[in-house]
Write an enzyme that holds these catalytic residues in place. Sequence first.
Site, mmCIF file in Angstrom:
data_model
loop_
_atom_site.group_PDB
_atom_site.id
_atom_site.type_symbol
_atom_site.label_atom_id
_atom_site.label_comp_id
_atom_site.label_asym_id
_atom_site.label_seq_id
_atom_site.Cartn_x
_atom_site.Cartn_y
_atom_site.Cartn_z
ATOM 1 N N SER A 118 -58.670 -18.596 1.355
ATOM 2 C CA SER A 118 -59.376 -19.694 2.032
ATOM 3 C C SER A 118 -58.741 -20.116 3.340
ATOM 4 C CB SER A 118 -59.461 -20.902 1.091
ATOM 5 O OG SER A 118 -60.203 -20.575 -0.062
ATOM 6 N N GLU A 155 0.778 -1.230 0.000
ATOM 7 C CA GLU A 155 0.000 0.000 0.000
ATOM 8 C C GLU A 155 0.814 1.286 0.000
ATOM 9 O OE1 GLU A 155 -3.374 0.266 -0.177
ATOM 10 O OE2 GLU A 155 -3.362 -1.903 -0.542
#
Length: 793
Positions: free
Chosen positions: A488, A116
């Site tokens: 139902s 990095e």
Amino acid sequence: MSESERTAGRAAADAPHVKPKARSGRTPWPLRMLGVLAGLLGAGAAAVLLLATIALAVAYPNLPEISGLTDYQPKLPMRVLSADGVLLGEFGEERRDFTPIAEIPKVMQQAVLAAEDARFYEHGGVDFKGVLRAGLANFSGLGTQGASTITMQVARNFYLSTEKTLSRKLYEVLLALKIESRLGKDKILELYMNQIYLGQRAYGFAAASVAYFGKPLADITVAEAAMLAGLPKAPSAFNPIANPKRAVARQHYVLDRMLENGFITAEQRDAAINQKLVYHPRQELPVHAEYVAETARQLVFAQFGAEAYTRGLNVTLTIEAKEQETAYRALRNGIMTYEQRQFYRGPEAYVDLPADPAQLDARVAEALAEHPDNDEIRAGIALEVSPKKVVAVLQSGELVTVTGAGLKPVESGLAEKGNPKTQIRRGAVIRLVKGDKNAWTITQLPEVEGAFVAVDPRTGAVRALVGGFDYAKNKFNHVTQAWRQPGSSFKPFIYSAALEKGFTPSTIINDAPLFFSADTTGSQAWEPKNYDGKYEGPMTLRKALAKSKNMVSIRILQAIGPSYAQQWATRFGFDADKHPAYLTMALGAGSVTPLQMATAYSVFANGGYLVNPVLISKITDDSGNVLAETPLVPPAESARTVDARNIFIMNSLLQEVTRSGTAASAKVKLQRGDIYGKTGTTNDSMDAWFAGYQRTIVAVAWIGYDTPRKLGARETGGGLALPVWIDFMRVALKGVPVEGDLPVPEGVVNRDGEWYFDEFSGDAGVSSLGLEDTVPAAPTEEERNSILDIFRR
């Protein structure tokens, strides 16, 4: 945008603000900034320097305080656990193990610096040499290089948004210089190595070492350190578990950089390259319980506020991990089975693929980052396409070939003269799933949704809850938030009310057409129908419920009165205002949630008691002190809302549904008779339900579209929702003894093999209904309103 940017930490926002002392003997950092700019620009760039000075003067007062960095205290997350101790979710700062810089192995530090920011200990927060080098590389076309230093990444991760704008970059540079003026290099590196997101829900390298390798950071090898150090650039793309080929290439790059910077020898580099890395089996969130964990989070937050995310609370739920995972799989399988019957809607997107094979992998990784895998449903990009074969590449780089039956669901997309908007061609983003015999099939993510919930009717303990097909795709919790027509599946509550009015299982009711003319309604004519359009004439009430006859339910509701049925339904936990007292109530035209249905059917299962659902059984702090606890005990008699006689006969009727009615396949497939329930299909098949139980567990399954539309002419609760219920119950009832007949409560008698309330046996009850009428009588005002209401809906 990288995953690390999207999920950057937010820890400093709530940290105590203690103003640190500035270093003595150093030039103030704003002046150093100007000095550096002047040195870079030279005397001939005075105008540019002036503009930079103005920008600095404007931006500096708006920079945030960085005192939180000097007293960084990671928050302890709230952990949500199943009843058997399995981690279901974490909220707050993610998985993290803060490690002081002195305890981070040198090899890990060096790997990070090599990957990095190799000049970290040389620059003052902004590596201007690196900026120049990156600019030249990018301009020359030799590849893209970044120029963000570790200090700049700390500034971005703690304080700034992820937007890629010039102003954001300016603030990032200024903040980096400010941080360098206040903190030492070791402290900055410590913050970075504990804060950065590294995938697998791990923040910081100590947590990542455990997540990927199952070992403490102190035991890390050179090869493992290089692998972890390659993650910050793009945790998803370089995840060694998901993308091993790409991750190894990144690891080799880091090792080469470590060698170049003198951190390791050539021998160490070669040994690291040859080391076979063994990854820790994925143990994070082994159970899919995103909806239930989020529900628990909301409940805890309502009680503890923001402290819920910082106190290290352990929240134990009533959920059983195995049953939760079973419910998740059962619902997904049910929905995907339905999806196979749907028309192919086309690829999710089209991607321009480079002609150069060397650039293909990077383009695939970039494109599929926007289309992540959905559990077992993988995302891929088509590379070769013909009507008989499709070759696709997955995010992992794996090539998949699909032929034969695997192409059947997308035949329309492979037709040479098909619709260009839905055609599968090179570059198409498609979905694939691997079958039992490792054969791949092209499919699509479903548009239909679903819900599943299971509770213990004796205590109200929620045992499984799946609020939708996929939490990442749709966070709406259909179990608790979706108000749908029950169809139902609501009929048992009408029948229960009818028992109190003298109806019996042997009452003969005419299953004949009903017609309400415009003259009698004052509006449009209404002619309700049975689902299958067939009428069987006079039949017993028992048979009518088993076969879910609409005409019988309407006649029963006419006889007992919609208002009475509406109030009776509240005994099961339903809201009266959600079920207007109209005849349409007989067809389940009101509104319920799946959790409400589970609570209501629990009244049938537990003998007549209305028991509130319980999700959280105990909350403790990080020291194990109990902060809240809910005992899971059977209800007191005061919780009874329905008489035991009514429940006994309703259990007999609902058992008939699973023996000879619309849910008969449940008894056949589960091979046990102690199950009860009712299917539910709403008007035009917009909702499919099954609500059922065994006396120790109640479960409800629902499938439908968020914006209600027809599921299909032949789609029913028995065909869609019942298989989900059966798949779950097959596991949930494994090892549970089959229960015998319920004890007969006082006041119930048996005559000729049928059950009756004592006072309604013989000729005392309602013997028949509708047999003498060829045309129904004109409806009452209340009934007329119900007819009008059905058209309003």
